[in-house]
Write a protein that holds these residues in place. Sequence first.
Motif, short mmCIF file in Angstrom:
data_model
loop_
_atom_site.label_atom_id
_atom_site.label_comp_id
_atom_site.label_asym_id
_atom_site.label_seq_id
_atom_site.Cartn_x
_atom_site.Cartn_y
_atom_site.Cartn_z
N ILE A 84 8.36 4.21 -7.83
CA ILE A 84 6.99 4.02 -7.41
C ILE A 84 6.30 5.28 -7.77
O ILE A 84 6.93 6.57 -8.04
CB ILE A 84 6.74 3.73 -6.10
N SER A 85 4.86 5.44 -7.99
CA SER A 85 4.08 6.43 -8.35
C SER A 85 2.95 6.58 -7.38
O SER A 85 1.88 7.18 -7.68
CB SER A 85 3.45 6.37 -9.79
N GLU A 86 3.17 6.32 -6.00
CA GLU A 86 2.17 6.56 -5.13
C GLU A 86 2.82 6.99 -3.78
O GLU A 86 4.13 7.12 -3.77
CB GLU A 86 1.56 5.34 -4.77
N GLY A 87 2.07 7.24 -2.90
CA GLY A 87 2.72 8.04 -1.67
C GLY A 87 2.10 7.74 -0.26
O GLY A 87 1.97 8.32 0.62
N ARG A 88 1.64 5.99 -0.26
CA ARG A 88 1.04 5.89 1.08
C ARG A 88 2.33 5.66 2.10
O ARG A 88 3.24 5.63 1.78
CB ARG A 88 0.47 4.31 0.68
N ASN A 89 1.70 5.87 3.24
CA ASN A 89 2.73 6.19 4.46
C ASN A 89 3.44 4.74 4.67
O ASN A 89 3.11 3.68 4.78
CB ASN A 89 1.64 6.37 5.63
#
Length: 251
Positions: A183-188
């Motif tokens: 993945i390339s995102e960092g949502r909790n």
Amino acid sequence: MKERLQKIIARSGLASRRKAEEMIREGRVSVNSEIVREFGSKADIDRDEIRVDGKLICAEETKTYLMLNKPRGYVTTLHDPQKRPMVISLLPELGVRLFPVGRLDYDSEGLLLMTNDGRFAQHVQHPRYRISKTYRVKISGRLNAGEFRRLQSGLDLEDGKFIPDEVSLEEINPKSSWLILKISEGRNRVIRRAFEQLGHPVLRLIRTAVADLQLGSLGEGDYRFLKGWEIRQLLSPRKKSESLDRSREGK
């Protein structure tokens, strides 16, 4: 040694002292997760977690970069009101004040970068640069073909759609499965929430890579300094590795 907050912020280069006072008045400054609005409030840059608009302020030090194999049961904060074990306790005294680059939640494990270079941390974390993170994910049960296609095409979560960059099945057991997600995102807790929506709770979540930087054989709870070419590769992830820089951070 404790100093006035506006002086610490100004010395960090983030803002002038007058602008720092405005930030404090607007409630944009926190110390150890507590918003501070009072002028004259003091903090210790070497002991306290000071943030402006969520960005950590750190003293000017020799830049240090390392990767830690985070075990389960540790938090990636520098201050925890619940007194849970913190990842910083896994490191020896290195003579510099490090902070985690991004988060791995309490029950997650694997590759965690730590540094005292705020610009490096911002680059690695910012969605604009789309630096990928790879995870091994153990889930309860097995995904059927329809569930696997739903995961590939994207799931609508309460805070927006989640679409992994890559997903593959690694192993199927009688009561569980292992998958690889990039993945390339960092949502909790986004991976955990996605599999919960599919009805297959996550049993283990292990980060194995950040861009091309691999956890490899690093033991649980162990760390190593990044090499110069690894740092440059993270800052320019689409470029090929450059020659090894035998600088201090690469030793």
